[in-house]
Scaffold this motif. Structure first.
Motif, PDB file in Angstrom:
ATOM      1  N   UNK A 135      -5.526  32.583  31.637  1.00  0.00           N
ATOM      2  CA  UNK A 135      -4.021  32.556  32.474  1.00  0.00           C
ATOM      3  C   UNK A 135      -3.612  34.169  32.534  1.00  0.00           C
ATOM      4  N   UNK A 136      -2.752  34.351  31.602  1.00  0.00           N
ATOM      5  CA  UNK A 136      -2.052  35.795  31.587  1.00  0.00           C
ATOM      6  C   UNK A 136      -1.835  35.708  29.819  1.00  0.00           C
ATOM      7  N   UNK A 137      -1.812  36.785  29.391  1.00  0.00           N
ATOM      8  CA  UNK A 137      -1.440  36.936  28.087  1.00  0.00           C
ATOM      9  C   UNK A 137      -0.377  36.313  27.707  1.00  0.00           C
ATOM     10  N   UNK A 138       0.666  36.448  28.319  1.00  0.00           N
ATOM     11  CA  UNK A 138       1.964  35.866  28.073  1.00  0.00           C
ATOM     12  C   UNK A 138       1.846  34.366  28.001  1.00  0.00           C
ATOM     13  N   UNK A 139       1.217  33.632  28.901  1.00  0.00           N
ATOM     14  CA  UNK A 139       1.037  32.136  28.972  1.00  0.00           C
ATOM     15  C   UNK A 139      -0.046  31.799  28.058  1.00  0.00           C
ATOM     16  N   UNK A 140      -1.115  32.279  27.891  1.00  0.00           N
ATOM     17  CA  UNK A 140      -2.074  31.904  26.802  1.00  0.00           C
ATOM     18  C   UNK A 140      -1.320  31.833  25.667  1.00  0.00           C
ATOM     19  N   UNK A 141      -0.584  32.950  25.251  1.00  0.00           N
ATOM     20  CA  UNK A 141      -0.028  33.181  23.695  1.00  0.00           C
ATOM     21  C   UNK A 141       1.120  32.028  23.725  1.00  0.00           C
ATOM     22  N   UNK A 142       1.852  31.792  24.585  1.00  0.00           N
ATOM     23  CA  UNK A 142       3.030  30.705  24.639  1.00  0.00           C
ATOM     24  C   UNK A 142       2.375  29.389  24.479  1.00  0.00           C
ATOM     25  N   UNK A 143       1.319  28.846  25.426  1.00  0.00           N
ATOM     26  CA  UNK A 143       0.772  27.625  25.262  1.00  0.00           C
ATOM     27  C   UNK A 143       0.084  27.636  23.912  1.00  0.00           C
ATOM     28  N   UNK A 144      -0.891  28.468  23.277  1.00  0.00           N
ATOM     29  CA  UNK A 144      -1.351  28.300  21.970  1.00  0.00           C
ATOM     30  C   UNK A 144      -0.382  28.145  20.963  1.00  0.00           C
ATOM     31  N   UNK A 145       0.821  28.938  21.109  1.00  0.00           N
ATOM     32  CA  UNK A 145       1.614  28.701  19.930  1.00  0.00           C
ATOM     33  C   UNK A 145       2.373  27.356  19.992  1.00  0.00           C
ATOM     34  N   UNK A 146       2.493  26.697  21.274  1.00  0.00           N
ATOM     35  CA  UNK A 146       3.138  25.508  21.302  1.00  0.00           C
ATOM     36  C   UNK A 146       2.376  24.245  20.969  1.00  0.00           C
ATOM     37  N   UNK A 147       0.800  24.568  21.446  1.00  0.00           N
ATOM     38  CA  UNK A 147       0.075  23.505  20.742  1.00  0.00           C
ATOM     39  C   UNK A 147      -0.077  23.320  19.231  1.00  0.00           C
TER      40      UNK A 147
END
Length: 221
Positions: A135-147
């Motif tokens: 996706x984008x670095x920001x979305x990838x990082x956010x989603x991974x942290x939330x998971x």
């Protein structure tokens, strides 16, 4: 992302069994894994499947999808069915460089699969449940942290909490879950509350929606 926005995008999902080589009953677990993977072809809507869920080795499967939320829902469904054994997943979005194989998810290649492989390798390295990439670095990082946060709660579920949580998705109401297992509604309610099951489901749904809304050409249903 550098791909032409007019080029079709896909979502590749790769899943495997965590710590499968250390399992004493590996053959039995692999058979159960195959049964769970086969069930996903019936659980996920046909319109979302470009190439079906396919076991590629004894403890790994992959699938090619046309929307991101279906990828999250498939990972959740497989994890619910496979409790207490653990699964991990890599979700990647992007182009496909080869033709779609409509019969089984093998023999294909492209950025979506490369990113899914990158994601599951990251999950393996970090001991994570789900990783996404593309996706984008920001979305990838956010989603991974939330998971990761969702994983922390899910992994503390007792067998009963996992059982009731899975049944609630199938039965819709706590009353019907209670009837199904011959227990009181308060027993179901207290178990779901102690496991923060409703919060986990809300988080899983929200993350799936975010990935779908930011998937090129995708939108929430």
């Amino acid at each position: 992302m550098n791909e032409d926005s007019a080029t079709p995008r896909y979502v590749a999902l790769i899943g495997d069994i965590r710590g499968s080589r250390e399992l004493a009953d590996r053959n039995e677990v692999q058979n159960e894994f195959k049964s769970v993977v086969d069930s996903l072809n019936n659980h996920v809507p046909d319109r979302s499947i470009a190439s079906p869920f396919t076991v590629t080795t004894g403890d790994e499967f992959q699938v090619l999808l046309t929307d991101a939320k279906a990828g999250v829902e498939a990972a959740v469904s497989a994890s619910d069915q496979f409790h207490p054994a653990g699964l991990r997943f890599g979700i990647g979005q992007g182009e496909l460089d080869t033709a779609v194989n409509p019969d089984q998810a093998i023999g294909m290649d492209g950025p979506c699969f490369h990113r899914a492989r990158e994601a599951i390798n990251s999950a393996r390295k970090d001991g994570a449940w789900i990783r996404v990439a593309g996706w984008s670095n920001g979305i990838d990082d956010h989603v991974n942290s939330m998971f990761d946060l969702v994983q922390c709660v899910r992994e503390d579920w007792t067998d009963r909490q996992a059982q009731f949580g899975r049944a609630l998705k199938e039965e819709d109401t706590q009353k019907r879950v209670a009837s199904r297992y011959g227990v009181s509604k308060s027993t179901v309610s207290e178990s779901l509350s102690a496991g923060h099951v409703h919060a986990v489901r809300a988080g899983e749904n929200s993350l799936g929606t975010l990935l779908q809304d930011t998937f090129p050409g995708g939108e929430s249903p």
